[in-house]
Design an enzyme around this catalytic site. Structure first.
Site, short mmCIF file in Angstrom:
data_model
loop_
_atom_site.label_atom_id
_atom_site.label_comp_id
_atom_site.label_asym_id
_atom_site.label_seq_id
_atom_site.Cartn_x
_atom_site.Cartn_y
_atom_site.Cartn_z
N ASN A 42 -3.69 9.14 -0.75
CA ASN A 42 -3.82 7.92 -0.65
C ASN A 42 -2.31 7.61 0.04
O ASN A 42 -1.30 6.77 -0.98
CB ASN A 42 -4.48 6.99 -1.28
CG ASN A 42 -4.51 6.82 -3.02
OD1 ASN A 42 -3.97 8.07 -3.12
ND2 ASN A 42 -4.50 5.74 -3.57
N GLU A 55 -8.51 10.58 1.46
CA GLU A 55 -9.31 11.46 2.74
C GLU A 55 -8.85 11.43 4.07
O GLU A 55 -8.97 11.96 5.09
CB GLU A 55 -10.93 11.26 2.68
CG GLU A 55 -11.24 11.63 1.08
CD GLU A 55 -11.47 10.52 0.57
OE1 GLU A 55 -10.37 9.91 0.15
OE2 GLU A 55 -12.25 10.29 -0.42
N1 THU Z 1 -9.04 5.66 -2.53
C1 THU Z 1 -9.23 6.82 -2.02
O1 THU Z 1 -8.30 7.33 -1.50
N2 THU Z 1 -10.09 7.48 -1.76
C2 THU Z 1 -11.57 6.76 -2.02
O2 THU Z 1 -12.15 7.55 -1.61
C3 THU Z 1 -11.68 6.30 -3.18
C4 THU Z 1 -10.16 5.33 -3.09
C5 THU Z 1 -7.65 5.08 -2.84
C6 THU Z 1 -7.95 3.96 -1.79
C7 THU Z 1 -7.23 3.12 -3.65
O3 THU Z 1 -5.72 3.60 -3.31
C8 THU Z 1 -7.47 3.45 -3.75
O4 THU Z 1 -7.76 5.21 -4.72
C9 THU Z 1 -7.56 2.50 -5.11
O5 THU Z 1 -8.95 1.98 -4.89
#
Ligand code: THU
Length: 121
Positions: A42, A55
């Site tokens: 992320n 993802e």
């Molecule tokens: N996040 C992801 O990378 N994937 C997910 O499916 C759930 C949420 C990240 C987005 C954000 O940077 C952090 O987790 C908090 O929501």
């Protein structure tokens, strides 16, 4: 690759997440049908809605490498996929989804289970 192996790779990748705002580090790996592993993390932004999930990072990297729906055998994610990412898993027809649930246990599922009753163009 087993689910355990996918999650071990995703855990290693999560250390490279850029998440200074939430502090929630997510790692993701996609396994292609020819055995290549593609990574994603992320990547957050001070303009919060512009951040991207691990993802979508990984699937974007796979698409950039020329992969298309049906080319991805499995995905491993260190957290439960958000609603928007479930739609991406569906779009790319990823056969096997392994993620770590809030209780720490690894779950194996499919895009159809994660996002039932979706539509087709
Ligand atoms: N996040 C992801 O990378 N994937 C997910 O499916 C759930 C949420 C990240 C987005 C954000 O940077 C952090 O987790 C908090 O929501």
């Amino acid at each position: 690759m087993t689910d355990d192996e996918l999650l071990a790779r995703a855990d290693a990748v999560a250390t490279r997440a850029y998440a200074p705002y939430s502090g929630f580090h997510v790692g993701c790996v996609v396994l292609t049908r020819d055995g290549t592993v593609i990574e994603g993390v992320n990547v957050e932004n001070a303009a919060y809605p512009l951040g991207v999930c691990a993802e979508r990072s990984a699937i974007s990297a796979a698409a950039t490498a020329g992969l298309r729906p049906g080319d991805l055998e499995a995905i491993g994610i260190t957290a439960s996929p958000c609603g928007g990412c479930r739609q991406w898993l569906h779009e790319f027809r990823i056969e096997r989804v392994a993620y770590r649930g809030a209780d720490g246990a690894i779950r194996e599922t499919t895009p159809a289970e994660l996002l039932p009753d979706t539509w087709e163009f």
